[in-house]
Design an enzyme around this catalytic site. Structure first.
Site, PDB file in Angstrom:
ATOM      1  N   LYS A  67       0.856  -1.177   0.000  1.00  0.00           N
ATOM      2  CA  LYS A  67       0.000   0.000   0.000  1.00  0.00           C
ATOM      3  C   LYS A  67       0.892   1.227   0.000  1.00  0.00           C
ATOM      4  O   LYS A  67       1.809   1.336   0.822  1.00  0.00           O
ATOM      5  CB  LYS A  67      -0.920   0.042   1.220  1.00  0.00           C
ATOM      6  N   ARG A 110     -10.304  -1.543   7.318  1.00  0.00           N
ATOM      7  CA  ARG A 110      -9.412  -2.540   7.912  1.00  0.00           C
ATOM      8  C   ARG A 110      -8.921  -2.073   9.277  1.00  0.00           C
ATOM      9  O   ARG A 110      -8.702  -2.879  10.183  1.00  0.00           O
ATOM     10  CB  ARG A 110      -8.267  -2.904   6.977  1.00  0.00           C
ATOM     11  N   MET A 219      -5.736   2.800  18.443  1.00  0.00           N
ATOM     12  CA  MET A 219      -5.772   2.686  16.990  1.00  0.00           C
ATOM     13  C   MET A 219      -5.306   3.945  16.266  1.00  0.00           C
ATOM     14  O   MET A 219      -5.424   4.039  15.047  1.00  0.00           O
ATOM     15  CB  MET A 219      -7.202   2.353  16.543  1.00  0.00           C
ATOM     16  N   GLY A 220      -4.791   4.916  16.993  1.00  0.00           N
ATOM     17  CA  GLY A 220      -4.405   6.177  16.371  1.00  0.00           C
ATOM     18  C   GLY A 220      -3.212   6.067  15.448  1.00  0.00           C
ATOM     19  O   GLY A 220      -2.556   5.019  15.358  1.00  0.00           O
ATOM     20  N   THR A 221      -2.933   7.155  14.758  1.00  0.00           N
ATOM     21  CA  THR A 221      -1.849   7.227  13.782  1.00  0.00           C
ATOM     22  C   THR A 221      -0.542   6.720  14.379  1.00  0.00           C
ATOM     23  O   THR A 221      -0.118   7.172  15.446  1.00  0.00           O
ATOM     24  CB  THR A 221      -1.661   8.674  13.309  1.00  0.00           C
ATOM     25  N   ASP A 222       0.101   5.796  13.697  1.00  0.00           N
ATOM     26  CA  ASP A 222       1.331   5.211  14.215  1.00  0.00           C
ATOM     27  C   ASP A 222       2.545   5.771  13.485  1.00  0.00           C
ATOM     28  O   ASP A 222       2.657   5.685  12.256  1.00  0.00           O
ATOM     29  CB  ASP A 222       1.295   3.691  14.082  1.00  0.00           C
ATOM     30  N   LYS A 226       4.514   8.795  18.527  1.00  0.00           N
ATOM     31  CA  LYS A 226       3.079   8.844  18.819  1.00  0.00           C
ATOM     32  C   LYS A 226       2.809   8.294  20.210  1.00  0.00           C
ATOM     33  O   LYS A 226       3.519   7.420  20.716  1.00  0.00           O
ATOM     34  CB  LYS A 226       2.263   8.063  17.773  1.00  0.00           C
TER      35      LYS A 226
END
Length: 321
Positions: A67, A110, A219-222, A226
């Site tokens: 991706k 996902r 589940m936040g931006t990795d 962070k």
């Protein structure tokens, strides 16, 4: 080569299909039949954008690909989604490009599915109150996917700008769930399951704000640096993740590992629970925490399912390449 554009994705994939694909990928990863390649993620020095690649290979499903995409913070002003991505699938036997698939909605689905899988396998069966921290684009996807996993009755939510929670309220009430905007203290005191979905670099939720028996899905931006929850919370919890390498370098576990609150060997792959190799939750008082870092194999699995369905329904575009 098959092309499935972004506009066609909504009619080709469901939250249920995304859940099944992600759950299967986690199981394959834990069984060592699927693996992710190193992540590339860079600030490109233009438009404040972050751009990168996530890729991998699942030997069981023969999903090979990547991706490509990232985060463009100015896109909202242009009427576009800030997160932009495209999935490329390759034939594992020949290396030829098999498909190009729009990745924006797939990424949202996902990511939500990963949290839902963690709730399905780790949350208490009697969970009734769902807590959501964050009100960005992804929050509604998280709410819909996670709400289907337990008999929730209420949603309590917090966001730095409380007025932005109105959209989440509409989603919750559309699902027949009562909704309340609360403080972080109240959220932690009431919620049986908490989903954090922010882009924070400073801990929002403290260790003393979470009660025993809670399941958290972070589940936040990795990315490097962070942090959504206090490192001490990971020290109190049994920690699960999609991939340990990402969790400890760009995920929520990076700070707890760095200050020795958490040991590498204490982190468990969620796939091990799915496969029956780890018991998962051991008591109703145990705090469980899933660090969802978003692995490339998730994108490939959901994209492959979309391609198969697009071909089956005759809506795929095929070109010589």
């Amino acid at each position: 080569m098959i092309i499935v554009p972004e506009a066609a994705i909504a009619n080709l994939v469901t939250p249920e299909a995304s859940f099944a694909a992600v759950e299967k990928v986690f199981a394959s990863m834990a069984a060592k039949s699927a693996y992710n390649f190193p992540v590339i993620r860079e600030a490109i020095g233009h438009a404040d954008a972050l751009y990168g690649f996530k890729s991998g290979f699942d030997r069981a499903a023969l999903n090979l690909g990547l991706k490509s995409g990232g985060y463009w913070p100015g896109n909202a002003d242009k009427g576009l989604t800030n997160h932009q991505s495209t999935v490329f699938l390759f034939d594992a036997d020949t290396g030829r490009c098999r498909a190009v698939v729009g990745g924006n909605l797939l990424t949202a689905l996902r990511t939500a599915a990963a949290a839902a899988v963690s709730v399905a396998h780790l949350a208490r069966r009697d969970a009734k109150v769902l807590g959501i921290v964050g009100a960005g684009h992804q929050a509604a996807f998280q709410l819909r996917a996670v709400a289907a996993q337990r008999p929730f009755e209420r949603v309590v939510a917090w966001n730095r700008s409380p007025e932005k929670l109105s959209g989440l309220r509409e989603v919750a009430e559309g699902l027949g769930l009562a909704f309340e905007t609360v403080s972080l203290d109240d959220l932690g005191a009431q919620a049986d399951v908490i989903v954090t979905i922010t882009s924070s670099f400073d801990a929002i939720l403290g260790a003393d704000q979470v009660r025993p028996g809670t399941h958290l899905a972070c589940m936040g931006t990795d990315t490097k640096g962070k942090q959504e929850v206090d490192a001490a919370l990971l020290g109190r919890a049994t920690v699960f993740t999609d991939e340990i390498a990402q969790s400890t370098t760009i995920g929520e576990a990076q700070h707890a590992i760095a200050d020795l609150t958490l040991r590498l060997e204490d982190i468990v792959e969620l796939g091990a629970v799915i496969n029956g190799d780890h018991p998962g939750r051991s008591s109703d008082d145990e705090i469980t925490l899933f660090d969802g870092t978003g692995v490339g194999l998730q994108d490939l699995a959901v994209a492959a399912a979309v391609v198969d369905l697009a071909v089956e329904r005759g809506v795929a575009t095929e070109v010589e390449f």
